[in-house]
Design an enzyme around this catalytic site. Structure first.
Site, PDB file in Angstrom:
ATOM      1  CB  THR A  97      29.005   8.650  86.618  1.00 20.23           C
ATOM      2  OG1 THR A  97      27.844   8.967  85.853  1.00 20.23           O
ATOM      3  CG2 THR A  97      30.215   9.326  85.991  1.00 20.23           C
ATOM      4  NE  ARG A 120      38.724  16.128  79.617  1.00 20.54           N
ATOM      5  CZ  ARG A 120      38.972  14.860  79.294  1.00 20.54           C
ATOM      6  NH1 ARG A 120      38.039  13.942  79.457  1.00 20.54           N
ATOM      7  NH2 ARG A 120      40.148  14.505  78.817  1.00 20.54           N
ATOM      8  CB  ILE A 135      39.230   1.667  79.520  1.00 14.87           C
ATOM      9  CG1 ILE A 135      39.130   2.429  80.853  1.00 14.87           C
ATOM     10  CG2 ILE A 135      39.826   2.553  78.436  1.00 14.87           C
ATOM     11  CD1 ILE A 135      40.474   2.746  81.484  1.00 14.87           C
ATOM     12  CG  HIS A 151      40.169   6.172  74.412  1.00 13.67           C
ATOM     13  ND1 HIS A 151      39.500   7.225  75.006  1.00 13.67           N
ATOM     14  CD2 HIS A 151      40.567   6.628  73.189  1.00 13.67           C
ATOM     15  CE1 HIS A 151      39.491   8.264  74.170  1.00 13.67           C
ATOM     16  NE2 HIS A 151      40.121   7.914  73.073  1.00 13.67           N
ATOM     17  CB  CYS A 189      56.418  -9.399  72.021  1.00  9.41           C
ATOM     18  SG  CYS A 189      55.681  -9.977  73.569  1.00  9.41           S
ATOM     19  CB  CYS A 247      56.913  -8.922  78.257  1.00  9.49           C
ATOM     20  SG  CYS A 247      56.274 -10.223  77.203  1.00  9.49           S
TER      21      CYS A 247
HETATM   22  N1  APR Z   1      24.362  11.645  83.214  1.00  9.77           N
HETATM   23  C1  APR Z   1      24.659  12.552  82.223  1.00  9.77           C
HETATM   24  N2  APR Z   1      25.900  13.022  82.009  1.00  9.77           N
HETATM   25  C2  APR Z   1      26.876  12.590  82.826  1.00  9.77           C
HETATM   26  C3  APR Z   1      26.636  11.679  83.883  1.00  9.77           C
HETATM   27  C4  APR Z   1      25.320  11.212  84.066  1.00  9.77           C
HETATM   28  N3  APR Z   1      24.986  10.329  85.028  1.00  9.77           N
HETATM   29  N4  APR Z   1      27.806  11.460  84.534  1.00  9.77           N
HETATM   30  C5  APR Z   1      28.732  12.220  83.911  1.00  9.77           C
HETATM   31  N5  APR Z   1      28.188  12.897  82.873  1.00  9.77           N
HETATM   32  C6  APR Z   1      28.850  13.770  81.910  1.00  9.77           C
HETATM   33  C7  APR Z   1      29.807  14.780  82.514  1.00  9.77           C
HETATM   34  O1  APR Z   1      29.124  15.950  82.880  1.00  9.77           O
HETATM   35  C8  APR Z   1      30.780  15.016  81.356  1.00  9.77           C
HETATM   36  O2  APR Z   1      30.335  16.044  80.507  1.00  9.77           O
HETATM   37  O3  APR Z   1      29.642  12.936  81.097  1.00  9.77           O
HETATM   38  C9  APR Z   1      30.729  13.698  80.590  1.00  9.77           C
HETATM   39  C10 APR Z   1      31.985  12.865  80.776  1.00  9.77           C
HETATM   40  O4  APR Z   1      33.058  13.558  80.179  1.00  9.77           O
HETATM   41  P1  APR Z   1      34.565  13.169  80.478  1.00  9.77           P
HETATM   42  O5  APR Z   1      34.751  13.022  81.950  1.00  9.77           O
HETATM   43  O6  APR Z   1      35.417  14.149  79.780  1.00  9.77           O
HETATM   44  O7  APR Z   1      34.684  11.706  79.828  1.00  9.77           O
HETATM   45  P2  APR Z   1      34.919  11.340  78.297  1.00  9.77           P
HETATM   46  O8  APR Z   1      34.308  12.314  77.376  1.00  9.77           O
HETATM   47  O9  APR Z   1      34.555   9.913  78.156  1.00  9.77           O
HETATM   48  O10 APR Z   1      36.503  11.473  78.214  1.00  9.77           O
HETATM   49  C11 APR Z   1      37.135  11.199  76.998  1.00  9.77           C
HETATM   50  O11 APR Z   1      39.272  11.507  78.007  1.00  9.77           O
HETATM   51  O12 APR Z   1      40.899  11.247  79.648  1.00  9.77           O
HETATM   52  C12 APR Z   1      40.359  10.747  78.518  1.00  9.77           C
HETATM   53  O13 APR Z   1      40.775   8.641  77.691  1.00  9.77           O
HETATM   54  C13 APR Z   1      39.920   9.307  78.572  1.00  9.77           C
HETATM   55  O14 APR Z   1      38.217   8.197  77.251  1.00  9.77           O
HETATM   56  C14 APR Z   1      38.504   9.330  78.059  1.00  9.77           C
HETATM   57  C15 APR Z   1      38.492  10.614  77.240  1.00  9.77           C
END
Ligand code: APR
Length: 260
Positions: free
Chosen positions: A34, A42, A109, A127, A138, A160
């Protein structure tokens, strides 16, 4: 479970864990990216809510769904174009270079671990990778730079030469996980005594089973995240705060040098 929210105490505790362990593994999620302007999944303001991924069964079933998936994919790519690794991935790459971190198991990703300098052979992408595409029939690799102009000109989802549907090389909801990545993640998770789960909500399985596996196998589980996660209660230590701030000291200062 111990929860630390104060920044310097969190940094000290992390340094202590890294110094005292024999082998550390990092398990990373979208929160690590982020800081680079790539939205997580989320958080309430996530751009993924405007461009939600198309489930795999829809992608397979319907050419319109495939075209929608590609429109959303390119829209997200535009939002995150040129993203550079933040302090978290840079610190992890530095810890690897200093031999203080073994492997990285990532749900991300975006390729930022590699851009930060972590060796590709020590990164497990559970992922997949959004930087290219592959034929679902293929397996041939396709480059986004070739696919995009054709998609924009026709609006038709790419196919493809073999006739198979081409999809971003990521794992969609409902798509089988890559077996080799699962094997490598399992091996890494069983072969460490410190497991750092960083920037993940830890709600998506099977990925979130790896921190549990490591913990059950005797590793200390440390969770670094700004929000609580369902695995906090199982963790030895929870560092609650901003990942970039917590990891900032580790990207420039060698932990190894400071211990000798
Ligand atoms: N510092 C600390 N925590 C952070 C920061 C930050 N700068 N930015 C975001 N977060 C936290 C959010 O509060 C959240 O709890 O990181 C977490 C990210 O969680 P998700 O958005 O659920 O991401 P992730 O756990 O990687 O998702 C898993 O879900 O949709 C699928 O395939 C997708 O790989 C992904 C998987």
């Amino acid at each position: 479970m111990v929860v630390i929210e104060e920044l310097e105490r969190a940094q000290d505790a992390l340094a202590r864990c890294l110094r005292e362990c024999d082998r550390a593994v990092a398990f990373t999620g979208a929160g690590l990216s982020t800081e680079s302007g790539i939205p997580d999944f989320r958080s309430s303001d996530s751009a993924w809510r405007r461009h939600p991924p198309v489930p795999f069964k829809d992608f397979l079933a319907d050419a319109d769904a495939r075209a929608l998936a590609w429109r959303r994919k390119f829209a997200m790519d535009d939002l995150t174009a040129g993203a550079r690794p933040g302090r978290g991935p840079r610190a992890l790459a530095r810890l690897m270079a200093d031999d203080m971190l073994g492997d990285i198991v990532t749900q991300n990703i975006d390729g930022l671990h590699e851009s930060a300098g972590a060796p590709a052979e020590r990164i497990v992408e559970l992922h997949g990778n959004g930087g290219y595409a592959a034929c679902l029939s293929c397996g041939a690799r396709h480059e986004l730079a070739d696919l995009r102009p054709r998609f924009e000109a026709t609006g038709l989802a790419p196919e493809c030469a073999c006739g198979g549907p081409v999809k971003s090389a990521t794992i969609a909801f409902g798509q089988a996980m890559p077996q080799e990545a699962l094997r490598r993640a399992r091996r890494a998770s069983l072969n460490c005594d410190l497991y750092l789960a960083i920037g993940s909500s830890l709600v998506v399985y099977p990925a979130a089973a790896f921190p549990v596996l490591a913990k059950e196998n005797g590793a200390a589980l440390v969770i670094v995240n700004r929000e609580p996660t369902p695995l906090d209660a199982a963790a030895d230590l929870v560092l609650r705060g901003d990942i970039g701030s917590i990891f900032a000291p580790f990207e420039s200062c060698s932990l190894r040098a400071s211990t000798s």
